[in-house]
Motif scaffolding. Sequence first.
Motif, PDB file in Angstrom:
ATOM      1  N   ASP B  22       0.901  -1.229   0.154  1.00 54.79           N
ATOM      2  CA  ASP B  22      -0.014  -0.060   0.015  1.00 54.79           C
ATOM      3  C   ASP B  22       0.858   1.272   0.252  1.00 54.79           C
ATOM      4  OD1 ASP B  22      -2.035  -1.600   0.057  1.00 54.79           O
ATOM      5  OD2 ASP B  22      -2.767  -1.353   2.170  1.00 54.79           O
ATOM      6  N   GLN B  32      -4.999   1.852  -4.691  1.00 55.34           N
ATOM      7  CA  GLN B  32      -5.363   0.736  -3.936  1.00 55.34           C
ATOM      8  C   GLN B  32      -7.078   0.100  -4.712  1.00 55.34           C
ATOM      9  OE1 GLN B  32      -5.133   0.497   0.439  1.00 55.34           O
ATOM     10  NE2 GLN B  32      -3.773   2.221   0.178  1.00 55.34           N
ATOM     11  N   LYS B  37      -5.942  -5.858  -3.776  1.00 53.64           N
ATOM     12  CA  LYS B  37      -6.050  -6.542  -2.494  1.00 53.64           C
ATOM     13  C   LYS B  37      -6.226  -8.125  -2.608  1.00 53.64           C
ATOM     14  CE  LYS B  37      -8.029  -2.717   0.309  1.00 53.64           C
ATOM     15  NZ  LYS B  37      -7.961  -1.710  -0.759  1.00 53.64           N
TER      16      LYS B  37
END
Lengths: 163, 163
Positions: B22, B32, B37
């Motif tokens: 990040d 992001q 993720k």
Amino acid sequence: MTTSRRSGENLPKRAHLHKIFDEYLSQLGLRQTRQRKIILDAVLSSGRHVDAETIFNEVKKIDASIGLATIYRTLKMMTDSQILVERHFGGDRASFEFADLGNEHHDHLICNQCGEIVEFFDEGLERYQDLVAKNLGFNLKNHKMELFADCLASENCNRKNLK
Amino acid sequence: MTTSRRSGENLPKRAHLHKIFDEYLSQLGLRQTRQRKIILDAVLSSGRHVDAETIFNEVKKIDASIGLATIYRTLKMMTDSQILVERHFGGDRASFEFADLGNEHHDHLICNQCGEIVEFFDEGLERYQDLVAKNLGFNLKNHKMELFADCLASENCNRKNLK
DNA sequence: TTCGCTGCAAAGGATTTGCATTCTA
DNA sequence: TAGAATGCAAATCCTTTGCAGCGAA
């Protein structure tokens, strides 16, 4: 004690390799062809580490009609016949070199400056690798080792071959 | 002395790697995203050595709409951000593993029976390589070494994971 | 509302393969 | 003459890219 050999040094004899390859062919009922002779000659005169593209370009000078597919097929055949060994230094392009006919295995040191490939063999290092594998609970069968290095003195480096 | 680590052992902490990634993203003004993720989670739960295809399959379980191109783009990005390192064991498929965050370099031993990859580090072996390079007139910068071996005792080999 | 991101499909690069034709043994 | 070998183009395999729409910040 470390023994070594730089690119192009100590090439196996032309006639000897032609003989080995020819024998391999006849043993399997395969045929000697014009293109196979030309390709082997090209490999023989192109230094110790060559890729398909290099051979292709070399071969085209002699006979422009020979196709890239034949180069690949023949290189594979030479690998099967044990006169060549296939390597993957970079990751993408495959590189071929003469097998150590009845000789010792060797590893490679690649010069970061000029890309020269030095072949070497060090028995102590080999034994050490064996030992490490044993410590890990394994029986070492073979290995691949490439050292990437800068030369200590400029004479050792053939960066002059670069432009 | 040889230290070693087998696949899946000692995985870097999930939160820690998410944080590093990040931070890398925001430093470069990158974003992001849901897929980033998911992909990092997939890498985190897939063992130490993974390829794009493996991650793709893992990711599809969570979100089938994510494309293979995104996997490749993200894996490359993770490599740039230093949380992953790209390897080429086989020659064709690229393999990724966690970088040794602030830790030591290591080499690999690959089991001929089951393909298990054991990471190890042996200082003596490293020193020996250095010495060999010096003998050849070079200053060793880095190296690649892979040992291929059979296991000495069956408990060491996870061939049971194969079918 | 920006740009960066994404999925998709098309493009790439190295190597292989299918096929009709050519050539060695 | 049989069947191997060749050239060519198409096909693979893994990975990258172009592009129009999507979505973080």
